[in-house]
Each structure stands twice: as C-alpha cells, then as structure tokens.
Motif scaffolding. Structure first.
Motif, mmCIF file in Angstrom:
data_model
loop_
_atom_site.group_PDB
_atom_site.id
_atom_site.type_symbol
_atom_site.label_atom_id
_atom_site.label_comp_id
_atom_site.label_asym_id
_atom_site.label_seq_id
_atom_site.Cartn_x
_atom_site.Cartn_y
_atom_site.Cartn_z
ATOM 1 N N LYS A 76 22.148 28.416 11.672
ATOM 2 C CA LYS A 76 22.497 28.967 10.505
ATOM 3 C C LYS A 76 20.520 29.234 9.850
ATOM 4 O O LYS A 76 20.207 29.620 9.758
ATOM 5 N N ALA A 77 19.948 29.611 11.847
ATOM 6 C CA ALA A 77 18.748 29.781 11.304
ATOM 7 C C ALA A 77 18.348 30.463 10.799
ATOM 8 O O ALA A 77 17.560 31.506 10.367
ATOM 9 N N GLY A 78 19.440 31.580 10.998
ATOM 10 C CA GLY A 78 18.475 32.908 10.185
ATOM 11 C C GLY A 78 18.867 33.285 8.721
ATOM 12 O O GLY A 78 18.807 34.610 8.417
ATOM 13 N N THR A 79 19.935 32.296 8.055
ATOM 14 C CA THR A 79 20.207 32.580 6.736
ATOM 15 C C THR A 79 19.015 32.544 5.855
ATOM 16 O O THR A 79 17.541 31.880 6.585
ATOM 17 N N ARG A 80 18.997 33.271 5.049
ATOM 18 C CA ARG A 80 17.935 33.225 4.198
ATOM 19 C C ARG A 80 17.680 32.038 3.851
ATOM 20 O O ARG A 80 16.349 31.391 3.194
ATOM 21 N N ALA A 81 18.714 30.867 2.932
ATOM 22 C CA ALA A 81 18.593 29.133 2.657
ATOM 23 C C ALA A 81 17.893 28.487 3.699
ATOM 24 O O ALA A 81 16.801 27.959 3.595
ATOM 25 N N ALA A 82 17.774 28.642 5.064
ATOM 26 C CA ALA A 82 17.275 28.118 5.588
ATOM 27 C C ALA A 82 15.541 28.541 5.775
ATOM 28 O O ALA A 82 14.681 27.501 6.727
ATOM 29 N N LYS A 83 15.680 29.674 6.289
ATOM 30 C CA LYS A 83 13.825 29.984 5.678
ATOM 31 C C LYS A 83 13.639 30.054 4.630
ATOM 32 O O LYS A 83 12.600 29.540 4.719
ATOM 33 N N ALA A 84 13.689 29.987 3.398
ATOM 34 C CA ALA A 84 13.799 29.434 2.402
ATOM 35 C C ALA A 84 13.162 27.901 2.194
ATOM 36 O O ALA A 84 11.765 27.303 1.842
ATOM 37 N N THR A 85 13.670 27.135 2.886
ATOM 38 C CA THR A 85 13.872 25.418 3.059
ATOM 39 C C THR A 85 12.899 25.137 3.683
ATOM 40 O O THR A 85 12.304 24.500 3.467
ATOM 41 N N ALA A 86 12.625 25.972 4.742
ATOM 42 C CA ALA A 86 11.401 25.659 6.220
ATOM 43 C C ALA A 86 10.199 26.558 5.297
ATOM 44 O O ALA A 86 9.427 25.034 5.543
ATOM 45 N N GLY A 87 9.989 27.145 4.297
ATOM 46 C CA GLY A 87 8.852 27.479 3.961
ATOM 47 C C GLY A 87 8.492 26.327 2.954
ATOM 48 O O GLY A 87 7.502 25.322 2.816
ATOM 49 N N ASN A 88 9.568 25.678 1.868
ATOM 50 C CA ASN A 88 9.475 24.904 0.596
ATOM 51 C C ASN A 88 9.118 23.373 1.811
ATOM 52 O O ASN A 88 8.116 23.342 1.350
ATOM 53 N N TRP A 89 8.909 22.566 3.013
ATOM 54 C CA TRP A 89 8.905 21.933 3.434
ATOM 55 C C TRP A 89 8.071 21.977 3.853
ATOM 56 O O TRP A 89 7.268 21.087 3.931
ATOM 57 N N VAL A 90 7.627 23.154 4.284
ATOM 58 C CA VAL A 90 5.804 23.143 5.203
ATOM 59 C C VAL A 90 5.118 23.180 3.955
ATOM 60 O O VAL A 90 4.343 22.537 3.832
ATOM 61 N N GLY A 91 5.091 23.917 3.199
ATOM 62 C CA GLY A 91 4.519 24.133 1.509
ATOM 63 C C GLY A 91 4.118 22.031 0.870
ATOM 64 O O GLY A 91 3.438 21.620 0.304
#
Length: 174
Positions: A76-91
């Motif tokens: 699911k790495a390419g999904t919008r949810a995974a990308k948004a979650t990753a950005g949220n967790w970094v922030g």
C-alpha cells in the motif's frame, strides 16, 4: 593430485565466504542506517521482523523522509493514505524520533504485532501495527499506515496504553 585438492579447498573456502556475506541492498542499507541512529530501546518480545520494521520506522521519521517511511507500508506504499500518513508522522514525531526512543512490543509477533513507540525527548507516545504482507518469504513486514488526517496521526493513543514502556507487561488487555 595435491594441486587439485588445494584448488578444491580454495574453491570451497571462497564459496563459504561469499555465502556468508550479504550483497542484498536492503541488508546493506539497514546495516548502514543502524550505525547512524541512537539505539532503539526494546521492551516486550519482538520477532526479528517486527524489531527490524520498528527500527526502520523510527529511522524514517527521524530522517524526515516521508518517501522512505511510506515505503514501509508494503503493497500500500503508493496509496494517498500511506503518503499522507508518512508526512503526518514525520511532522508530528520527527523531533522525538531524533532522540531516545523505546519500542514496547505487545503480545507475540509471528504474523503481526502492536508496537508502542515512546519518544522520550518530546514525551509523545504512538501506537502502530506491524504485520506481514504477502508471502513472508518474499514480501515481508510492513507498517499499517492509514492515518491521512493529521489530527488522527498525532492523536492520543488508546486509553489502556500506559504512559511508560512496560507498564502493561507488554500484553494487550483482554
């Protein structure tokens, strides 16, 4: 005859040596990253896979690398949810991930495991689920990354999760 025995011995020795060295790119990247980050303190009973993916998760957050972090979401790495979650967790957790982190591994980790991350520098707590996707021999471990809303990604963990690592004996309540 002695020369042929010597040749066989050298060939077997080289085969053994090359069989013991890892040229797998993921193994090399992991070993390199391991030396550049503070050690992850561990509570509970991780499997080799759950420990490895938890370390990769903390490292991705610490390096402020949402793309690397999203890659841990498996298929699911390419999904919008995974990308948004990753950005949220970094922030939300980046500053804490650059300091001391304790990972508390709940229950057993043969197929999936709840991992609670304690970021000591910022006093933050984050619960994540790690699981096997696909064939474990081929696929591997991934992190469930389905928190595209920044408020959800940084929300307080489940109410039963203790404020300190090991407080629940690394067992989920029944």
């Amino acid at each position: 005859m002695a020369a042929s025995r010597l040749g066989v011995a050298v060939g077997v020795g080289l085969l053994l040596l090359t069989g013991c060295s890892s040229t797998d790119e993921a193994d090399i990247r992991y070993a390199s990253a391991y030396g550049y980050h503070p050690p992850l303190a561990v509570v509970g009973y991780p499997s080799t896979g759950t420990l490895g993916i938890a370390q990769e998760l903390v490292w991705g957050i610490a390096e402020a690398d949402p793309e690397r972090l999203a890659s841990l979401a498996g298929d699911k790495a390419g999904t919008r949810a995974a990308k948004a979650t990753a950005g949220n967790w970094v922030g939300a957790f980046g500053d804490g991930a650059r300091g001391q982190v304790t990972a508390d591994f709940y229950d057993e980790g043969s197929k999936r495991q709840l991992v609670v991350l304690y970021f000591h520098k910022t006093q933050q707590v984050k619960a994540v689920m790690v699981t096997i996707w696909g064939n474990a021999e081929v696929g591997g471990w991934c992190v469930i990354m389905d928190e595209p809303d920044p408020r959800e990604a940084s929300a307080q963990p489940l109410p039963w999760i203790p404020a300190q690592p090991g407080g629940a004996g690394s067992k989920t309540p029944l």
